[in-house]
Design an enzyme around this catalytic site. Structure first.
Site, PDB file in Angstrom:
ATOM      1  N   VAL A  82     -44.449 -59.141  15.467  1.00 40.20           N
ATOM      2  CA  VAL A  82     -44.061 -58.359  14.286  1.00 40.20           C
ATOM      3  C   VAL A  82     -44.102 -59.304  13.088  1.00 40.20           C
ATOM      4  O   VAL A  82     -43.529 -60.397  13.141  1.00 40.20           O
ATOM      5  CB  VAL A  82     -42.651 -57.775  14.496  1.00 40.20           C
ATOM      6  CG1 VAL A  82     -42.165 -57.073  13.238  1.00 40.20           C
ATOM      7  CG2 VAL A  82     -42.652 -56.814  15.687  1.00 40.20           C
ATOM      8  N   SER A 119     -43.465 -68.917   9.397  1.00 40.44           N
ATOM      9  CA  SER A 119     -43.495 -68.201   8.118  1.00 40.44           C
ATOM     10  C   SER A 119     -42.552 -68.854   7.115  1.00 40.44           C
ATOM     11  O   SER A 119     -41.544 -69.467   7.481  1.00 40.44           O
ATOM     12  CB  SER A 119     -43.052 -66.751   8.349  1.00 40.44           C
ATOM     13  OG  SER A 119     -42.830 -66.109   7.119  1.00 40.44           O
ATOM     14  N   TYR A 144     -36.715 -61.247  11.058  1.00 39.67           N
ATOM     15  CA  TYR A 144     -38.079 -61.773  11.204  1.00 39.67           C
ATOM     16  C   TYR A 144     -38.078 -63.299  11.002  1.00 39.67           C
ATOM     17  O   TYR A 144     -38.608 -64.048  11.836  1.00 39.67           O
ATOM     18  CB  TYR A 144     -38.986 -61.066  10.197  1.00 39.67           C
ATOM     19  CG  TYR A 144     -40.330 -61.708   9.992  1.00 39.67           C
ATOM     20  CD1 TYR A 144     -41.291 -61.729  11.002  1.00 39.67           C
ATOM     21  CD2 TYR A 144     -40.666 -62.301   8.762  1.00 39.67           C
ATOM     22  CE1 TYR A 144     -42.537 -62.310  10.801  1.00 39.67           C
ATOM     23  CE2 TYR A 144     -41.904 -62.877   8.556  1.00 39.67           C
ATOM     24  CZ  TYR A 144     -42.829 -62.898   9.580  1.00 39.67           C
ATOM     25  OH  TYR A 144     -44.059 -63.480   9.379  1.00 39.67           O
ATOM     26  N   LYS A 148     -38.908 -66.499  13.690  1.00 42.84           N
ATOM     27  CA  LYS A 148     -39.824 -67.624  13.464  1.00 42.84           C
ATOM     28  C   LYS A 148     -39.065 -68.951  13.585  1.00 42.84           C
ATOM     29  O   LYS A 148     -39.600 -69.951  14.062  1.00 42.84           O
ATOM     30  CB  LYS A 148     -40.479 -67.497  12.089  1.00 42.84           C
ATOM     31  CG  LYS A 148     -41.386 -66.286  11.941  1.00 42.84           C
ATOM     32  CD  LYS A 148     -42.615 -66.383  12.835  1.00 42.84           C
ATOM     33  CE  LYS A 148     -43.584 -65.247  12.596  1.00 42.84           C
ATOM     34  NZ  LYS A 148     -44.777 -65.316  13.442  1.00 42.84           N
ATOM     35  N   ARG A 182     -44.893 -64.082  -7.381  1.00 44.14           N
ATOM     36  CA  ARG A 182     -44.375 -64.940  -6.303  1.00 44.14           C
ATOM     37  C   ARG A 182     -45.531 -65.566  -5.518  1.00 44.14           C
ATOM     38  O   ARG A 182     -45.516 -66.748  -5.185  1.00 44.14           O
ATOM     39  CB  ARG A 182     -43.471 -64.104  -5.389  1.00 44.14           C
ATOM     40  CG  ARG A 182     -43.019 -64.833  -4.159  1.00 44.14           C
ATOM     41  CD  ARG A 182     -42.099 -63.982  -3.285  1.00 44.14           C
ATOM     42  NE  ARG A 182     -41.995 -64.592  -1.982  1.00 44.14           N
ATOM     43  CZ  ARG A 182     -42.843 -64.364  -0.982  1.00 44.14           C
ATOM     44  NH1 ARG A 182     -43.848 -63.501  -1.118  1.00 44.14           N
ATOM     45  NH2 ARG A 182     -42.676 -64.987   0.163  1.00 44.14           N
TER      46      ARG A 182
HETATM   47  P1  NAI Z   1     -50.333 -58.527  11.325  1.00 47.12           P
HETATM   48  O1  NAI Z   1     -49.102 -57.708  11.451  1.00 47.12           O
HETATM   49  O2  NAI Z   1     -51.496 -57.931  10.623  1.00 47.12           O
HETATM   50  O3  NAI Z   1     -50.802 -59.004  12.776  1.00 47.12           O
HETATM   51  C1  NAI Z   1     -49.910 -59.235  13.837  1.00 47.12           C
HETATM   52  C2  NAI Z   1     -50.548 -58.706  15.100  1.00 47.12           C
HETATM   53  O4  NAI Z   1     -49.610 -58.901  16.175  1.00 47.12           O
HETATM   54  C3  NAI Z   1     -50.854 -57.206  15.036  1.00 47.12           C
HETATM   55  O5  NAI Z   1     -52.235 -56.973  15.283  1.00 47.12           O
HETATM   56  C4  NAI Z   1     -49.987 -56.591  16.111  1.00 47.12           C
HETATM   57  O6  NAI Z   1     -50.598 -55.514  16.809  1.00 47.12           O
HETATM   58  C5  NAI Z   1     -49.728 -57.782  17.021  1.00 47.12           C
HETATM   59  N1  NAI Z   1     -48.528 -57.562  17.816  1.00 47.12           N
HETATM   60  C6  NAI Z   1     -47.334 -57.030  17.427  1.00 47.12           C
HETATM   61  N2  NAI Z   1     -46.513 -56.878  18.475  1.00 47.12           N
HETATM   62  C7  NAI Z   1     -47.194 -57.332  19.561  1.00 47.12           C
HETATM   63  C8  NAI Z   1     -46.886 -57.423  20.935  1.00 47.12           C
HETATM   64  N3  NAI Z   1     -45.706 -56.992  21.438  1.00 47.12           N
HETATM   65  N4  NAI Z   1     -47.811 -57.928  21.765  1.00 47.12           N
HETATM   66  C9  NAI Z   1     -49.013 -58.349  21.288  1.00 47.12           C
HETATM   67  N5  NAI Z   1     -49.369 -58.286  20.010  1.00 47.12           N
HETATM   68  C10 NAI Z   1     -48.458 -57.776  19.139  1.00 47.12           C
HETATM   69  O7  NAI Z   1     -49.900 -59.902  10.630  1.00 47.12           O
HETATM   70  P2  NAI Z   1     -50.808 -61.013   9.927  1.00 47.12           P
HETATM   71  O8  NAI Z   1     -50.635 -60.921   8.481  1.00 47.12           O
HETATM   72  O9  NAI Z   1     -52.162 -61.000  10.511  1.00 47.12           O
HETATM   73  O10 NAI Z   1     -50.049 -62.343  10.394  1.00 47.12           O
HETATM   74  C11 NAI Z   1     -50.396 -63.002  11.586  1.00 47.12           C
HETATM   75  C12 NAI Z   1     -49.279 -63.966  11.953  1.00 47.12           C
HETATM   76  O11 NAI Z   1     -49.060 -64.871  10.886  1.00 47.12           O
HETATM   77  C13 NAI Z   1     -47.955 -63.278  12.242  1.00 47.12           C
HETATM   78  O12 NAI Z   1     -47.298 -63.943  13.288  1.00 47.12           O
HETATM   79  C14 NAI Z   1     -47.184 -63.459  10.945  1.00 47.12           C
HETATM   80  O13 NAI Z   1     -45.800 -63.483  11.186  1.00 47.12           O
HETATM   81  C15 NAI Z   1     -47.711 -64.805  10.468  1.00 47.12           C
HETATM   82  N6  NAI Z   1     -47.623 -64.934   9.029  1.00 47.12           N
HETATM   83  C16 NAI Z   1     -48.512 -64.266   8.232  1.00 47.12           C
HETATM   84  C17 NAI Z   1     -48.445 -64.384   6.856  1.00 47.12           C
HETATM   85  C18 NAI Z   1     -49.442 -63.757   5.954  1.00 47.12           C
HETATM   86  O14 NAI Z   1     -49.359 -63.990   4.751  1.00 47.12           O
HETATM   87  N7  NAI Z   1     -50.394 -62.980   6.423  1.00 47.12           N
HETATM   88  C19 NAI Z   1     -47.377 -65.177   6.237  1.00 47.12           C
HETATM   89  C20 NAI Z   1     -46.486 -65.820   7.181  1.00 47.12           C
HETATM   90  C21 NAI Z   1     -46.625 -65.697   8.520  1.00 47.12           C
HETATM   91  C1  15L Z   2     -44.921 -63.176   5.945  1.00 48.38           C
HETATM   92  O1  15L Z   2     -44.337 -63.848   6.784  1.00 48.38           O
HETATM   93  C2  15L Z   2     -45.599 -61.913   6.298  1.00 48.38           C
HETATM   94  O2  15L Z   2     -46.140 -61.938   7.595  1.00 48.38           O
HETATM   95  C3  15L Z   2     -46.665 -61.511   5.303  1.00 48.38           C
HETATM   96  O3  15L Z   2     -47.028 -60.156   5.528  1.00 48.38           O
HETATM   97  C4  15L Z   2     -46.177 -61.714   3.867  1.00 48.38           C
HETATM   98  O4  15L Z   2     -45.125 -60.834   3.617  1.00 48.38           O
HETATM   99  C5  15L Z   2     -45.734 -63.145   3.666  1.00 48.38           C
HETATM  100  O5  15L Z   2     -44.798 -63.547   4.644  1.00 48.38           O
HETATM  101  C6  15L Z   2     -45.109 -63.408   2.308  1.00 48.38           C
HETATM  102  O6  15L Z   2     -44.006 -63.915   2.245  1.00 48.38           O
HETATM  103  O7  15L Z   2     -45.783 -63.130   1.303  1.00 48.38           O
END
Ligand code: NAI
Ligand code: 15L
Length: 273
Positions: A82, A119, A144, A148, A182
């Site tokens: 998540v 994160s 969340y 992390k 931000r």
């Molecule tokens: P996203 O939400 O698009 O991707 C997360 C994926 O994890 C989804 O495809 C979802 O189906 C999968 N998932 C959720 N529950 C699951 C489960 N029980 N089993 C298997 N898969 C599951 O998020 P995004 O933006 O691609 O981020 C990827 C990672 O990076 C996450 O862990 C997020 O917390 C971290 N992150 C991302 C940031 C960003 O700016 N995109 C910022 C900080 C951290």
């Molecule tokens: C995160 O950890 C989230 O996964 C991403 O969707 C953004 O919200 C990011 O932080 C952020 O702080 O901008």
């Protein structure tokens, strides 16, 4: 892991969260790093595009399934779970149990390196006027961020106890462009994310290293001197987007997006059932 003319190549890398926003981007960008990329998510993904890909549907909350998923991989890029603020109950299985399952499987199958998508929300309650490094006490801004934070503790424990190395990347905001004021501070371009992952996979003796995942932005809140040994140098910056972003109205003085590093995440909940 073997050295080739093109750089370091793994036999098989596992990417969790492969159906997600970053997962879809990394599916293409990780290709030069590994002969086989095993892509996993609970959600559907495009089928394997050739013998260089394996696609595995797996719920991170299912310990046995995760054990099978990790078997045969040289390193894990753990991006699944998540990714925004939700109730503790919703986060428990995918993030808290899920990350534990990844480490247990890594231990059982002799995986030596994990890159953990942590994160900025593990430190989200610091003010935007503060500058912190990776040794600053964590100040998670919700369930969340707490999950992390627990992931980072797992990384630390599995290194101290079992020698499994981890780079925990406290990703700021990794999107095609910074979307608001931000994110001018927190933005991480996809190109810089990919280079940071390359460094995190290949730098020697990382133990458990915590690094802030951000591009070369102006006025950053995070100091990465403790992660210098990774050799990461960002190439991009939020600077070219300034004019567009600053055309948006400024948030009010009491808006968490203007006060806290974690922005709006600091003001979510409580989640009553
Ligand atoms: P996203 O939400 O698009 O991707 C997360 C994926 O994890 C989804 O495809 C979802 O189906 C999968 N998932 C959720 N529950 C699951 C489960 N029980 N089993 C298997 N898969 C599951 O998020 P995004 O933006 O691609 O981020 C990827 C990672 O990076 C996450 O862990 C997020 O917390 C971290 N992150 C991302 C940031 C960003 O700016 N995109 C910022 C900080 C951290
Ligand atoms: C995160 O950890 C989230 O996964 C991403 O969707 C953004 O919200 C990011 O932080 C952020 O702080 O901008």
């Amino acid at each position: 892991m073997t050295d080739s003319n093109d750089g370091v190549v793994f036999e098989r890398l596992l990417l969790t969260g492969a159906a997600g926003g970053l997962g879809k981007v990394l599916r293409e960008r990780l290709r030069p790093f590994t002969r086989i990329l095993r892509l996993s998510d609970i959600a559907d993904m495009a089928p394997a595009k050739g013998p260089h890909e394996e696609v595995v549907i797996c719920d991170l909350a299912d310990k046995q399934a995760v054990d099978r998923l990790v078997e045969g991989c040289d390193a894990v890029l753990h991006f699944g779970g998540v990714s925004t603020e939700h109730s503790f109950e919703d986060i428990l299985g995918p993030n808290i149990c899920g990350t534990y399952h990844i480490y247990e499987a890594a231990r059982r199958h002799g995986v030596k390196r994990v890159v953990f998508a942590s994160s900025n929300h593990v430190i989200g309650f610091y003010k935007q006027t503060e500058t912190i490094d990776a040794n600053a006490p964590r100040r998670p801004d919700g369930y969340y961020g707490l999950s992390k934070s627990y992931g980072e503790d797992l990384a630390s424990f599995y290194f101290d106890r079992y020698g499994i190395e981890t780079v925990s990347i406290r990703i700021g905001s990794s999107f095609p462009e910074p979307q608001n004021r931000r994110m001018m501070h927190t933005w991480l371009s996809y190109r810089d994310l990919t280079e940071l992952l390359r460094c995190a996979l290949t730098a020697p003796n990382v133990g458990h290293t915590v690094v802030y995942g951000m591009s070369d932005n102006d006025g950053v809140w995070w100091d990465n001197h403790l992660a210098q040994s990774l050799g990461f140098t960002p190439q991009d910056s939020s600077r070219p987007f300034r004019e567009n972003v600053e055309a948006q109205p400024e948030p009010a003085a009491d808006d968490p997006n203007r006060i806290y590093q974690g922005g709006a995440f600091t003001a979510q909940g409580p989640f009553e059932r």
